[in-house]
Design a protein around this motif. Structure first.
Motif, PDB file in Angstrom:
ATOM      1  N   TYR A   1       3.040   1.850  -2.130  1.00 27.95           N
ATOM      2  CA  TYR A   1       3.222   2.325  -3.329  1.00 27.95           C
ATOM      3  C   TYR A   1       2.008   3.099  -4.197  1.00 27.95           C
ATOM      4  O   TYR A   1       2.198   3.194  -5.289  1.00 27.95           O
ATOM      5  CB  TYR A   1       3.627   1.227  -4.262  1.00 27.95           C
ATOM      6  CG  TYR A   1       4.937   0.191  -3.886  1.00 27.95           C
ATOM      7  CD1 TYR A   1       6.216   0.665  -4.314  1.00 27.95           C
ATOM      8  CD2 TYR A   1       4.976  -0.581  -2.805  1.00 27.95           C
ATOM      9  CE1 TYR A   1       7.203   0.185  -4.088  1.00 27.95           C
ATOM     10  CE2 TYR A   1       6.050  -1.236  -2.609  1.00 27.95           C
ATOM     11  CZ  TYR A   1       7.532  -0.613  -3.056  1.00 27.95           C
ATOM     12  OH  TYR A   1       8.476  -1.429  -2.503  1.00 27.95           O
ATOM     13  N   LEU A   2       0.952   3.275  -3.268  1.00 31.79           N
ATOM     14  CA  LEU A   2      -0.184   3.925  -3.804  1.00 31.79           C
ATOM     15  C   LEU A   2      -0.180   5.355  -3.581  1.00 31.79           C
ATOM     16  O   LEU A   2      -1.190   6.004  -3.979  1.00 31.79           O
ATOM     17  CB  LEU A   2      -1.434   3.351  -3.238  1.00 31.79           C
ATOM     18  CG  LEU A   2      -1.659   1.706  -3.187  1.00 31.79           C
ATOM     19  CD1 LEU A   2      -2.964   1.480  -2.586  1.00 31.79           C
ATOM     20  CD2 LEU A   2      -1.891   1.451  -4.714  1.00 31.79           C
TER      21      LEU A   2
ATOM     22  N   LEU B   1      -1.022   7.567  -6.725  1.00 32.26           N
ATOM     23  CA  LEU B   1      -2.626   7.441  -6.872  1.00 32.26           C
ATOM     24  C   LEU B   1      -3.124   8.638  -6.198  1.00 32.26           C
ATOM     25  O   LEU B   1      -4.024   9.441  -6.830  1.00 32.26           O
ATOM     26  CB  LEU B   1      -3.203   6.127  -6.538  1.00 32.26           C
ATOM     27  CG  LEU B   1      -4.697   6.027  -6.960  1.00 32.26           C
ATOM     28  CD1 LEU B   1      -4.932   6.317  -8.507  1.00 32.26           C
ATOM     29  CD2 LEU B   1      -5.107   4.530  -6.707  1.00 32.26           C
TER      30      LEU B   1
ATOM     31  N   TRP C   1       0.930  -1.429  -0.038  1.00 31.25           N
ATOM     32  CA  TRP C   1      -0.154  -0.130   0.000  1.00 31.25           C
ATOM     33  C   TRP C   1       0.984   1.292   0.060  1.00 31.25           C
ATOM     34  O   TRP C   1       0.326   2.401  -0.450  1.00 31.25           O
ATOM     35  CB  TRP C   1      -0.970  -0.108   1.223  1.00 31.25           C
ATOM     36  CG  TRP C   1      -0.464  -0.476   2.429  1.00 31.25           C
ATOM     37  CD1 TRP C   1      -0.409  -1.811   3.083  1.00 31.25           C
ATOM     38  CD2 TRP C   1       0.605   0.334   3.450  1.00 31.25           C
ATOM     39  NE1 TRP C   1       0.302  -1.691   4.480  1.00 31.25           N
ATOM     40  CE2 TRP C   1       0.689  -0.617   4.557  1.00 31.25           C
ATOM     41  CE3 TRP C   1       0.904   1.764   3.517  1.00 31.25           C
ATOM     42  CZ2 TRP C   1       1.566   0.003   5.722  1.00 31.25           C
ATOM     43  CZ3 TRP C   1       1.393   2.184   4.533  1.00 31.25           C
ATOM     44  CH2 TRP C   1       1.823   1.277   5.658  1.00 31.25           C
TER      45      TRP C   1
END
Length: 325
Positions: free
Chosen positions: A243-244, A247, A241
């Motif tokens: 790496y989000l 986004l 998570w």
């Protein structure tokens, strides 16, 4: 031209809500970036990954015809001189914020950085709105708007007072960097809003922002690596998570580039701040290691910040505005 009606209606109130939720997304992104920084060993590497991964997602989004049409609209606006060249570099301001954070937090601490950044954000936003640099037109500097800014500063100061460390002359430069970083975020919101009016597509607007932000951060990292101040990080090992963060950054920039047209830069900054403070409070409550910071003073600070944002929103419904030039 002065509007005959103050800001109100469904678009205005929905923009207030989404700006608040965008602030909560930023609070979540900060946690994700913090975890990534722990694995890469440098906050700038984490920020660069956030921008680069966001840019990659947006580049895939350019497969959509509407996104490509948005870029074409923006180019035509530039050719017809409806957009000045410097508006396209909004991503540099976002990169400036990240750089200021990476520099100032280790030297001055999170609390002083937050106070300085909020001062820079709100002070710059007052001037940006006054001169109509954003897409919402001119907003006069009124006592209500100044009062909301001062109240927000009080709220943030209360909320972070438990994390204030030793202060002295050594923190002057980092705090000034925090102020400059906060001002950069306000400028980024104004320019992104103008880009979005021209592009008529938030994906195109956000792609332009992330492109220049990524270029700036990669360049900074390269310079620091060549000077020996940074080493190549290890990207593996962080939870999935973490790496989000890219986004979440995309969602925030896309949202703010749209709603700033209805709110103006100052109200956008205050609503986002209220969301950040509320989100941070929730995340601290969920993290056993951070619960020791949940003091009555912190809770009062968050409430005061929420009141400041609500006050600014109420004032916006009563004050006429002038259309952007």
């Amino acid at each position: 031209m002065t509007s005959t009606r103050p800001a109100h209606g469904g678009a205005f109130y929905l923009s207030c809500l989404t700006a608040f939720l965008g602030g909560m997304a930023l609070a979540a992104q900060s946690r994700l970036n913090g975890r990534m920084a722990g694995h890469t060993g440098d906050a700038l590497w984490a920020a660069t990954f956030t921008f680069a991964s966001g840019w990659a997602l947006l580049t895939l989004g350019l497969l959509m015809r509407t996104a490509r049409a948005g870029l074409a609209n923006t180019y035509r606006a530039f050719r017809s001189q409806h957009l000045r060249a410097w508006v396209f570099f909004s991503g540099f301001f976002g990169a400036s914020w990240v750089t200021a954070q990476a520099f100032a937090v280790p030297l001055a601490g999170v609390a002083l950085f937050m106070i300085g950044a909020v001062g820079g954000q709100t002070g710059a936003a007052l001037l940006i709105d006054k001169f109509g640099l954003g897409p919402a037109g001119r907003r006069h500097v009124t006592l209500a708007r100044i009062g909301a800014v001062l109240l927000a500063l009080v709220g943030v100061s209360l909320a972070v007072s438990g994390r204030l460390g030793t202060t002295g002359p050594a923190v002057v430069v980092p705090v000034l960097a925090a102020v400059a970083g906060g001002a950069a975020i306000a400028m980024s919101a104004a320019y992104n809003g103008r880009l979005n009016v021209a592009s008529r597509n938030f994906m195109a607007t956000t792609w332009i922002n992330f492109t220049w932000g990524t270029v700036a951060l990669v360049a900074i990292c390269v310079v620091r690596m060549l000077s020996g101040a940074m080493t190549w990080p290890s990207w593996g090992g962080a939870p999935w998570w973490a790496y989000l963060a890219g986004l979440l950054g995309v969602l925030y920039v896309a949202n703010s580039s749209v709603v700033v047209r209805y709110l103006g830069v100052l109200l956008l900054m205050l609503m986002t701040l209220a969301g950040q403070m509320s989100g941070a409070l929730v995340f601290d409550a969920l993290d056993p290691a951070m619960r020791r910071y949940l003091t009555p003073v912190l809770l009062v600070g968050v409430v005061v910040t929420l009141v400041a944002a609500a006050w600014a929103a109420y004032a916006a419904t009563k004050a006429p505005t002038e259309s952007a030039g």
